[in-house]
Design an enzyme around this catalytic site. Structure first.
Site, PDB file in Angstrom:
ATOM      1  N   HIS A 137       0.800  -1.206   0.166  1.00 57.33           N
ATOM      2  CA  HIS A 137       0.002  -0.029   0.000  1.00 57.33           C
ATOM      3  C   HIS A 137       0.888   1.551  -0.001  1.00 57.33           C
ATOM      4  O   HIS A 137       2.134   1.237   0.304  1.00 57.33           O
ATOM      5  CB  HIS A 137      -0.933  -0.097   1.406  1.00 57.33           C
ATOM      6  CG  HIS A 137      -2.208  -0.853   1.006  1.00 57.33           C
ATOM      7  ND1 HIS A 137      -1.941  -2.201   1.241  1.00 57.33           N
ATOM      8  CD2 HIS A 137      -3.459  -0.487   0.645  1.00 57.33           C
ATOM      9  CE1 HIS A 137      -3.225  -2.698   1.084  1.00 57.33           C
ATOM     10  NE2 HIS A 137      -4.196  -1.864   0.708  1.00 57.33           N
ATOM     11  N   LYS A 141      -0.705   4.911   4.423  1.00 55.86           N
ATOM     12  CA  LYS A 141      -1.411   3.988   5.347  1.00 55.86           C
ATOM     13  C   LYS A 141      -1.112   3.637   6.570  1.00 55.86           C
ATOM     14  O   LYS A 141       0.171   3.314   6.813  1.00 55.86           O
ATOM     15  CB  LYS A 141      -1.768   2.692   4.368  1.00 55.86           C
ATOM     16  CG  LYS A 141      -2.752   1.832   5.203  1.00 55.86           C
ATOM     17  CD  LYS A 141      -3.008   0.363   3.976  1.00 55.86           C
ATOM     18  CE  LYS A 141      -4.069  -0.443   4.778  1.00 55.86           C
ATOM     19  NZ  LYS A 141      -5.291   0.064   5.138  1.00 55.86           N
TER      20      LYS A 141
HETATM   21  N1  LIG Z   1     -12.544  -0.111   1.996  1.00 52.60           N
HETATM   22  C1  LIG Z   1     -11.829   0.270   1.028  1.00 52.60           C
HETATM   23  O1  LIG Z   1     -11.986  -0.150  -0.129  1.00 52.60           O
HETATM   24  C2  LIG Z   1     -10.742   1.334   1.352  1.00 52.60           C
HETATM   25  C3  LIG Z   1      -9.928   1.952   0.343  1.00 52.60           C
HETATM   26  C4  LIG Z   1      -8.764   2.635   0.671  1.00 52.60           C
HETATM   27  C5  LIG Z   1      -8.790   3.131   1.980  1.00 52.60           C
HETATM   28  N2  LIG Z   1      -9.492   2.489   3.007  1.00 52.60           N
HETATM   29  C6  LIG Z   1      -9.496   2.988   4.409  1.00 52.60           C
HETATM   30  O2  LIG Z   1     -10.272   4.142   4.509  1.00 52.60           O
HETATM   31  C7  LIG Z   1      -9.719   4.966   5.737  1.00 52.60           C
HETATM   32  C8  LIG Z   1      -9.671   6.275   5.182  1.00 52.60           C
HETATM   33  O3  LIG Z   1      -8.580   6.222   4.112  1.00 52.60           O
HETATM   34  P1  LIG Z   1      -8.075   7.526   3.521  1.00 52.60           P
HETATM   35  O4  LIG Z   1      -6.908   7.073   2.649  1.00 52.60           O
HETATM   36  O5  LIG Z   1      -9.137   8.486   2.688  1.00 52.60           O
HETATM   37  O6  LIG Z   1      -7.463   8.437   4.693  1.00 52.60           O
HETATM   38  P2  LIG Z   1      -7.303  10.001   4.931  1.00 52.60           P
HETATM   39  O7  LIG Z   1      -7.151  10.720   3.617  1.00 52.60           O
HETATM   40  O8  LIG Z   1      -6.350  10.102   6.087  1.00 52.60           O
HETATM   41  O9  LIG Z   1      -8.773  10.455   5.384  1.00 52.60           O
HETATM   42  C9  LIG Z   1      -9.282  10.229   6.708  1.00 52.60           C
HETATM   43  C10 LIG Z   1     -10.269  11.369   7.048  1.00 52.60           C
HETATM   44  O10 LIG Z   1     -10.728  11.233   8.219  1.00 52.60           O
HETATM   45  C11 LIG Z   1     -11.156  12.281   8.979  1.00 52.60           C
HETATM   46  N3  LIG Z   1     -11.373  12.100  10.235  1.00 52.60           N
HETATM   47  C12 LIG Z   1     -10.640  11.601  11.121  1.00 52.60           C
HETATM   48  N4  LIG Z   1     -11.417  11.592  12.295  1.00 52.60           N
HETATM   49  C13 LIG Z   1     -12.710  12.032  11.907  1.00 52.60           C
HETATM   50  C14 LIG Z   1     -14.029  12.140  12.722  1.00 52.60           C
HETATM   51  N5  LIG Z   1     -13.824  11.756  13.968  1.00 52.60           N
HETATM   52  N6  LIG Z   1     -15.086  12.450  12.078  1.00 52.60           N
HETATM   53  C15 LIG Z   1     -14.882  12.692  10.952  1.00 52.60           C
HETATM   54  N7  LIG Z   1     -13.763  12.677  10.243  1.00 52.60           N
HETATM   55  C16 LIG Z   1     -12.858  12.339  10.575  1.00 52.60           C
HETATM   56  C17 LIG Z   1      -9.675  13.188   8.576  1.00 52.60           C
HETATM   57  O11 LIG Z   1      -9.860  14.194   9.005  1.00 52.60           O
HETATM   58  P3  LIG Z   1      -8.807  15.211   9.567  1.00 52.60           P
HETATM   59  O12 LIG Z   1      -7.642  15.414   8.447  1.00 52.60           O
HETATM   60  O13 LIG Z   1      -9.336  16.492   9.735  1.00 52.60           O
HETATM   61  O14 LIG Z   1      -8.228  14.532  10.607  1.00 52.60           O
HETATM   62  C18 LIG Z   1      -9.353  12.611   7.146  1.00 52.60           C
HETATM   63  O15 LIG Z   1      -9.613  13.727   6.405  1.00 52.60           O
HETATM   64  C19 LIG Z   1      -8.432   4.174   6.129  1.00 52.60           C
HETATM   65  O16 LIG Z   1      -8.798   3.405   7.337  1.00 52.60           O
HETATM   66  C20 LIG Z   1      -8.182   3.166   5.075  1.00 52.60           C
HETATM   67  O17 LIG Z   1      -7.489   2.054   5.163  1.00 52.60           O
HETATM   68  C21 LIG Z   1     -10.452   1.620   2.688  1.00 52.60           C
END
Ligand SMILES: NC(=O)c1ccc[n+]([C@@H]2O[C@H](COP(=O)([O-])OP(=O)(O)OC[C@H]3O[C@@H](n4cnc5c(N)ncnc54)[C@H](OP(=O)(O)O)[C@@H]3O)[C@@H](O)[C@H]2O)c1
Length: 249
Positions: A137, A141
């Site tokens: 990844h 991550k």
């Molecule tokens: N299921 C799938 O197919 C898939 C695919 C890719 C990723 N994922 C997973 O999805 C998650 C997010 O990934 P990402 O790459 O998008 O991460 P990211 O870019 O870091 O986004 C996470 C977001 O969540 C926000 N956040 C944190 N605490 C929060 C809360 N209490 N309420 C509302 N928003 C909040 C953060 O805001 P701040 O920056 O303001 O803290 C940030 O904007 C991870 O767990 C990743 O492993 C899943």
């Protein structure tokens, strides 16, 4: 101007990498209306004011552990792309959503290719002596192993009654060189590098042969049809937790 009608979908983590793409996908999907799209500094009560019926959580483990029981207690179905939960977390979500008679759909990988990779791997499991998983990844991550790798290991474990070949290692000079055991006899190795998005190889071995099943996601667009499908289906799932997109394929 015509007002769109349909299921109101809130997003938690809306300004993150996944959240941004998900908001756009929901806005474009027939029968879905994008409701409150919130980040870490927003108040969850906006979801109630905005009438959210389904909420997609793509935050992080710590935030989701707070968000999900809150959604259940307010009668809102959840589609959860967030990864990194342990068995105890999942059992807690199951209790909260079962009690609330709402559904919590945990989808560690929204891409159809990854779902098929897991399915093909489960099919191969009875025919090989050993298996190891390598998941790769992007450099931002924060949880390991990936939710997809853990789900693959769980599926491999249930697809086979025989134990896997024992690990021959008697001495590890670099801690972790043999990876982590995601299920009995199934080792997982997590790679984090810039340039990657989400990739996984399942390597099977038997006397004189190996089989490699590999899936690569190059763009978050690969996840969006699965997100929309999960959102459309979640209210029809049984109350409590359902794991994996193949539940609705
Ligand atoms: N299921 C799938 O197919 C898939 C695919 C890719 C990723 N994922 C997973 O999805 C998650 C997010 O990934 P990402 O790459 O998008 O991460 P990211 O870019 O870091 O986004 C996470 C977001 O969540 C926000 N956040 C944190 N605490 C929060 C809360 N209490 N309420 C509302 N928003 C909040 C953060 O805001 P701040 O920056 O303001 O803290 C940030 O904007 C991870 O767990 C990743 O492993 C899943």
């Amino acid at each position: 101007m015509t007002r769109r009608t349909g299921t109101i979908v809130g997003v938690l983590g809306a300004r993150g990498r996944m959240g941004t793409a998900i908001c756009a996908a929901i806005e474009e999907a027939d029968g879905l209306v994008l409701g409150p799209a919130l980040g870490s500094s927003d108040d969850r009560s906006q979801l109630l004011a905005g009438g959210a019926e389904v909420v997609v959580d793509v935050t992080n483990r710590a935030a989701a552990i707070e968000n999900l029981p809150w959604l259940a207690s307010h009668g809102i179905h959840a589609v959860v792309g967030t990864t990194g939960f342990d068995d105890e977390d999942v059992a807690g979500f199951d209790r909260a959503f079962t009690e609330a008679e709402r559904s919590c759909f945990l989808v560690p990988n929204f891409s159809i290719g990854a779902v098929l990779m897991m399915r093909f791997a489960a099919e191969a499991a009875p025919y090989f002596a050993g298996v190891e998983i390598i998941e790769l990844h992007h450099e931002r991550k924060t949880d390991a192993p990936s939710g997809t790798a853990q789900l693959t290991a769980d599926r491999l474990a249930s697809a086979r009654s025989e134990p896997w070949a024992p690990d021959p290692t008697t001495h590890e000079t670099v801690a972790g060189a043999r990876g982590g055991e995601a299920a009995p006899g199934i080792r997982v190795h997590s790679v984090r590098l810039p340039g990657l998005l989400a990739h996984q190889e399942v390597l099977f071995g038997a006397t004189g042969q190996t089989l490699t099943i590999r899936h690569d996601s190059y763009d978050r667009a690969a996840f969006m049809p699965g997100v929309v499908r999960a959102v459309r289906a979640v209210s029809e799932l049984q109350p409590g937790v359902t794991v994996g997109l193949d539940a609705v394929l």
